[in-house]
Each structure stands twice: as C-alpha cells, then as structure tokens.
Design an enzyme around this catalytic site. Structure first.
Site, mmCIF file in Angstrom:
data_model
loop_
_atom_site.group_PDB
_atom_site.id
_atom_site.type_symbol
_atom_site.label_atom_id
_atom_site.label_comp_id
_atom_site.label_asym_id
_atom_site.label_seq_id
_atom_site.Cartn_x
_atom_site.Cartn_y
_atom_site.Cartn_z
ATOM 1 N N LYS A 74 0.845 -1.202 0.000
ATOM 2 C CA LYS A 74 0.000 0.000 0.000
ATOM 3 C C LYS A 74 0.880 1.252 0.000
ATOM 4 O O LYS A 74 1.943 1.254 0.648
ATOM 5 C CB LYS A 74 -0.877 -0.055 1.261
ATOM 6 C CG LYS A 74 -1.914 1.035 1.413
ATOM 7 C CD LYS A 74 -2.736 0.767 2.683
ATOM 8 C CE LYS A 74 -3.815 1.786 2.949
ATOM 9 N NZ LYS A 74 -4.621 1.475 4.153
ATOM 10 N N SER A 96 -9.590 1.303 3.471
ATOM 11 C CA SER A 96 -8.839 2.128 2.547
ATOM 12 C C SER A 96 -7.832 1.366 1.686
ATOM 13 O O SER A 96 -7.365 1.888 0.679
ATOM 14 C CB SER A 96 -8.088 3.208 3.326
ATOM 15 O OG SER A 96 -7.178 2.618 4.233
ATOM 16 N N SER A 156 -9.473 -1.212 7.593
ATOM 17 C CA SER A 156 -9.031 -0.904 6.233
ATOM 18 C C SER A 156 -8.461 -2.060 5.432
ATOM 19 O O SER A 156 -8.294 -1.933 4.217
ATOM 20 C CB SER A 156 -8.002 0.225 6.258
ATOM 21 O OG SER A 156 -8.664 1.456 6.181
HETATM 22 N N1 GLN Z 1 -12.720 3.717 7.756
HETATM 23 C C1 GLN Z 1 -11.923 3.996 8.880
HETATM 24 C C2 GLN Z 1 -11.438 5.405 8.870
HETATM 25 O O1 GLN Z 1 -11.579 6.060 7.898
HETATM 26 C C3 GLN Z 1 -10.784 3.008 8.980
HETATM 27 C C4 GLN Z 1 -9.585 3.405 8.249
HETATM 28 C C5 GLN Z 1 -8.438 2.453 8.388
HETATM 29 O O2 GLN Z 1 -8.550 1.353 8.922
HETATM 30 N N2 GLN Z 1 -7.283 2.925 7.943
HETATM 31 O O3 GLN Z 1 -10.926 5.893 9.830
#
Ligand code: GLN
Length: 500
Positions: free
Chosen positions: A79, A156, A180
C-alpha cells in the site's frame, strides 16, 4: 486460466525448488494480469522493469539452489502508505505527492530480504481515511468482481485488495486502523488479517492513529497469509510499540488434521445490527451451523459496549489525526506553495491545498476535542469507553469463570457485499465509516487480532465475508480456524479468474 495463479505461495516455492516452475514465468503472469486489469486503477507506482529484473535474479538464485528466503520469487505489492526507499510514498494525497523516503518500512524490508518480487505501490483513500478506496488524488479503485457495474473495492487498502484479487501479485500489505484491510478483503473475496497490535512493526508506515494502526495482510489463501505473517512479524528496535518477545513462526496443520472439536465460538448479539443484509445474516448462521456440525461449541455472547464503539473510534481517530497531521506544513514535509506573503499564510495555503476535505474535517474536529476545555468531556471520556470495550472482549476471552470463556468470536466482516460507487458516495465519509466499520473497528480499539474470510458469492455475484476475532496473540488459533472454514466453504475465487 494459467494454473500457476491457482498455486499458493508454499506450492510455488516447492515448484521453484524442484525447478518445475521459474520465478520469471510467475512474475510475467502477474505483470500480464496487472496490465489486463489496469483500468481498475489499483497501482499508484508500478515497478514492471525492476520486478522483471528481480525475478531474473531470483531465478538465478533458485538455479544455484541458494534462495534468499521463504518468499524468493513471490510477487507482492505494498500500500502506498509504507515507505519504500527511492519511490514516491504519496498516501494518495497532494500533500505527499512528491515525497520520496530515504528508508524502507520494516515490513517491506523483511519481505524484500526474503526475496519477494516487488510489483508496486497500491491505491488507497487519502492517508487511509475511508472505507472505499474512493478518496484518492489518483481516482477511485474499482472492484474486480463486477468492475463494469462500478462497485467499490472497499478501503482504505482497496488497491492492495484488487492487486491480489486480480492475480497481479500473491500477497499485499495494507494497513488496518479501523477495518481498512478487512473491509476490502470482504468486498474482493480475500483473506484479510489484522494482526495483534504490536506484533508487526509500524516503522515506516505513515501514521494515521498510532494507538490502533497495524500493518496487515491480504492474500487469497490462509496458508499464504501465514507465509507473509511469518516473514514480517517480530520485534523491531525502530518501533517502541512493537512487542519485544521473540516471534515464534506459525505452522498450521494440514487441513484434514484440523478439528473444531470443543473449540468455543462466541456469537455476539450486538453484531446483529441495523442494516445487516439478509444474505450476510444467512451466511453467518450457516457457518455457525457448519462449525457446530464440526464439533465446535457455538454460544451466544454479549459485547455490551459495541454500540458506543463508532463514536469512541471517531473521537479518538480525529484527535490522533489532528496531532499526526500537524507535521505537514510544507517546511519539513508536504506540499509547498510558491506564492505567499506571511508565515501564517504559507502554512495555511499549504494545508488548504495539500489536504482533501475529509482530512480537514477530521483535523478540525480533533483539535476541538483536544481543546483544554473539551479534553475531559470528549477525549478522556472516549479513552474510558475504549477501556470498557476492551474489557468486554477480556470478559469473554479471559473470564475468571473459565466455563464462560470463548476461544474465538464469529461475526460478519461488512454489513453487505460491495456497494455501488454511486450509492456509496451519496454519503459523507463519516457516515460511510459509521456503516462500513461497524463490525471491524472494535478489534482495533481492543488491539486484538481479526481475520476476514471469504465465504460465498451474493446473488449479485459479489463476495460475502465473515470475521473471526481472537484474544491478543492468538494468531495461530485464529488462522487454524480460518483454514478450517476456508476448506469447508471452498470459495469460488479461481472460477472468477477463469471467467475472465
Ligand atoms: N474507515 C476507517 C477510517 O476512515 C478506517 C480506516 C483504516 O482502517 N485505515 O478511519
């Protein structure tokens, strides 16, 4: 379909060893697939030439019988929020568009040292804030299962998920702060492991929420996930929050030797929540039944603070975000304007242009929660509820009355299959997260490991997934149970590749 893509990492390594398969051919296949699915927009930086070069070197090492390590010649992706020396690390944000780190993140270093072939860096929501891989300056990533209809990949770490699901690599690193990795694993039909907090070093992972961030793994099979975890886990003097204890390599039994007899599985009633799709509920019940038939003891449990967890997560996330994002001012890091008339204006323009609206919103809210007059009311209170959420898990995993304990918890991973981009983006980022992260973020607040397991396809032909959670450091047990379920459900992953 080229059958090489259906092999798992251990099988590939065996084939390299006996010289029946050459790493160059495997890398070539992944490169071809990554070009075929290029329109899904999952790579930010591609390393085609270096990958071919690395595969050539790997091939020579195998010829000489001198591989670098357990992953020599295995294509992987990372990532774009992990530092890789000499390559841009953008976090999909204008703020870091031109940032090129001078060092490698520890998990990447370890994959590299084990001989993995590096295919490139994958797309994400800006600074990992989101659940769709839709808020990226490079544009959204699309789901590989029904890409023509515009379903989201999840986020994400959506780019990493599509890289693995499309066959462009065998494993990818993502990061999981509130779901994510498990969310895109769910939408793309993959195994997604969020390890125990501190088991894998965060050194070189651009921070989002330091107290919850975990480098996490996306693969097509449980065995592949173990191969990656065994490579990246373990102490690191560069990360003070990384466990000091030596990591013992996990070796899973052959699936025929795995038994669910007497394993106690908890079904938390609070996860039966508003918005849970009927298909997901049915799948959840079905797998609980299959586990019971396999000899497991499936029991109802309660995690009473689950409902507060989205609010608490939001406060803690935004507070840590506001502090983490303070470093991006255009001096040390980040976007730098050429036109400015005062120092204040210089900072303001850089942050105004560098961050998207999701980030600005979270920074403003976080600063509000951390104001001295609000600190106790919001931040401190949220920390207390976080402790209560953690205690909920402790009371089912480590109860004094041992007869009440469960070994693992089974829940949905997401409330539905992958939404359409057009539906998903009707809601604000905050509303998206409130729905998308419902089943996943409590594990981050408690620091426990959790794994998303693909189960079957929905009526729309999209993957459905369930999640297992376990006590801290129970990865072996978690992965063993996941392997047992994987074998029972026989998810039609390769059927999808054949159909393409
Ligand atoms: N959707 C969550 C956020 O936006 C989790 C993001 C993540 O795990 N990086 O904070």
């Amino acid at each position: 379909m080229n059958k090489l893509i259906s092999l798992n990492i251990n099988q590939l390594v065996q084939c390299y060893k006996t010289k029946s398969v050459d790493p160059k051919d495997v890398t070539k296949l992944c490169l071809d697939l990554s070009h075929r699915y290029k329109h899904l927009n999952y790579f930010i930086s591609r390393c085609d030439e270096q990958a071919a070069e690395q595969a050539q070197q790997s091939s020579e090492r195998w010829q000489k019988g001198k591989p670098m390590g357990e992953l020599d010649g295995i294509p992987i992706a990372v990532k774009d929020n992990f530092c890789v020396k000499g390559l841009p690390t953008t976090c999909a944000s204008r703020m870091l568009e031109n940032f090129v780190p001078s060092y490698n993140a520890t998990p990447f270093n370890r994959l590299n040292d084990a001989g993995a072939v590096f295919m490139g860096k994958t797309n994400l929501d800006e600074f990992s804030m989101g659940s769709g891989a839709v808020d990226s300056i490079f544009g959204p990533t699309k789901n590989v299962w029904r890409s023509d209809d515009g379903h989201i990949a999840g986020g994400s770490s959506g780019g990493s998920a599509v890289a693995v699901a499309s066959g462009s690599c065998f494993a990818a690193l993502g990061s999981d702060t509130g779901g994510s990795v498990r969310n895109p694993a769910s939408y793309c039909g993959l195994i997604g492991l969020k390890p125990t907090y501190g088991l894998v070093s965060r050194h070189g992972l651009i921070p989002l929420v330091n107290s919850m961030d975990v480098p996490a793994i996306l693969t097509r099979t449980v065995d592949d996930c173990v191969a990656i975890l065994n490579t990246i886990a373990g102490p690191d003097s560069n990360d003070a929050t990384c466990m000091r204890k030596r990591y013992s390599q996990i070796e899973l039994s052959d699936v025929d030797d795995i038994s669910m007899k007497n394993i106690r599985i908890g079904i938390p009633k609070e996860y039966h929540c508003n918005g849970l799709a009927k298909e997901v509920l049915d799948t959840w019940i079905k797998i609980a039944d299959i586990l019971e038939d396999g000899g497991a003891n499936v029991v109802d449990i309660s995690l009473p603070n689950t409902e507060s967890s989205i609010f608490v997560y939001t406060i803690l996330n935004q507070s840590e975000v506001s502090s983490n994002m303070a470093r991006y001012d255009g001096i040390e890091y980040g976007y730098r304007t050429k036109e400015w008339s005062s120092t204040e204006q210089f900072f303001a323009i850089n942050r105004q242009i560098g961050f998207n609206s999701v980030l600005k919103n979270r920074i403003l809210c976080g600063n509000y929660f951390l104001l001295s007059k609000n600190f106790e009311k919001y931040y401190l209170k949220a920390l207390k509820v976080r402790r209560a959420i953690r205690n909920d898990f402790d009371s089912v995993f480590h109860n004094k009355d041992k007869t009440q304990n469960v070994d693992l918890i089974l829940t949905p991973t997401t409330l539905s299959d992958a939404p359409l981009y057009s539906d998903f983006t009707k809601n604000s980022n905050r509303d998206q997260c409130a729905v998308q992260d419902y089943c996943t973020q409590a594990a981050n607040m408690a620091g426990i490991p959790a794994i998303a397991i693909p189960i079957r396809l929905s009526d729309r032909g999209l993957p459905l997934s369930l999640q297992l959670m376990g006590p801290r450091n129970s990865e072996k047990q978690l992965l063993t149970a996941a392997k047992w379920i994987e074998n029972q459900v026989n998810f039609p992953f390769f059927q999808f590749l054949e159909g393409n």
